[in-house]
Design an enzyme around this catalytic site. Sequence first.
Site, PDB file in Angstrom:
ATOM      1  N   LEU A  24       3.831   2.077   0.722  1.00  0.00           N
ATOM      2  CA  LEU A  24       3.649   0.792   1.728  1.00  0.00           C
ATOM      3  C   LEU A  24       3.379  -0.148   0.999  1.00  0.00           C
ATOM      4  CD1 LEU A  24       0.832   2.397   4.144  1.00  0.00           C
ATOM      5  CD2 LEU A  24       3.265   1.942   4.657  1.00  0.00           C
ATOM      6  N   ASP A  25       3.815  -1.038   1.698  1.00  0.00           N
ATOM      7  CA  ASP A  25       3.704  -2.688   0.395  1.00  0.00           C
ATOM      8  C   ASP A  25       1.730  -2.797   1.469  1.00  0.00           C
ATOM      9  OD1 ASP A  25       4.116  -5.213  -0.607  1.00  0.00           O
ATOM     10  OD2 ASP A  25       4.793  -5.943   1.805  1.00  0.00           O
ATOM     11  N   LEU A  26       1.624  -4.019   0.797  1.00  0.00           N
ATOM     12  CA  LEU A  26       0.813  -4.292   1.043  1.00  0.00           C
ATOM     13  C   LEU A  26       0.392  -6.136   2.286  1.00  0.00           C
ATOM     14  CD1 LEU A  26      -2.533  -4.156   1.304  1.00  0.00           C
ATOM     15  CD2 LEU A  26      -3.017  -5.417  -0.797  1.00  0.00           C
TER      16      LEU A  26
END
Length: 195
Positions: free
Chosen positions: A7-9
């Site tokens: 997951l990207d932030l």
Amino acid sequence: MLRTVFLDLDDTILDFSLAEAAALRRALTEADVPADNAVLARYHAINAAQWELLEEGVLTREQVLLGRFDILFGELGLVRSAGEICGRYEEYLAEGHWFVPGAEALLEALAPRYDLYLASNGTAAVQYRRLESAGIKGYFRGIFISQDLGADKPSPAFFQKCFAAIPGFSRERAVMVGDSLTSDIRGGKNAGLRA
């Protein structure tokens, strides 16, 4: 069967746009630089273009971090220290967090079922503080930040370093989730992931 979720932030879990505007307005105001909506919008456009050049391998991280302010100040006809403003901006950026709607519920739903890993291009010190502030660090089995890895998304080197750090990792059982078509989606696909 899917097992690993990267997951990207920024703008995937945490609303970077809100955090950016609040931190930037505060840093610019303290430096006696106009911080109206037009200036913030121009900074945002310059910043986005600089990060795209980083993703393409044209600029280094340091060039992006300082260059975005040098360009803005040049356009405004002001002489300011890009390094000082950048330092203040990152300090303030690390203090606040706002969630993308539904992101907290998503983490709660995914964490018991999948191995979650954070995969971010952000500045390491800022990202770690934002994760702590948001109280979400515990959802992730591992945190991969480009500055720590020495490679930026979307480069294959970024993803290879992530893969090497996960015992028993399988590309066939992994997915990359993020908001950026270039760094997250293209990077994940080029590394052999679903995205």
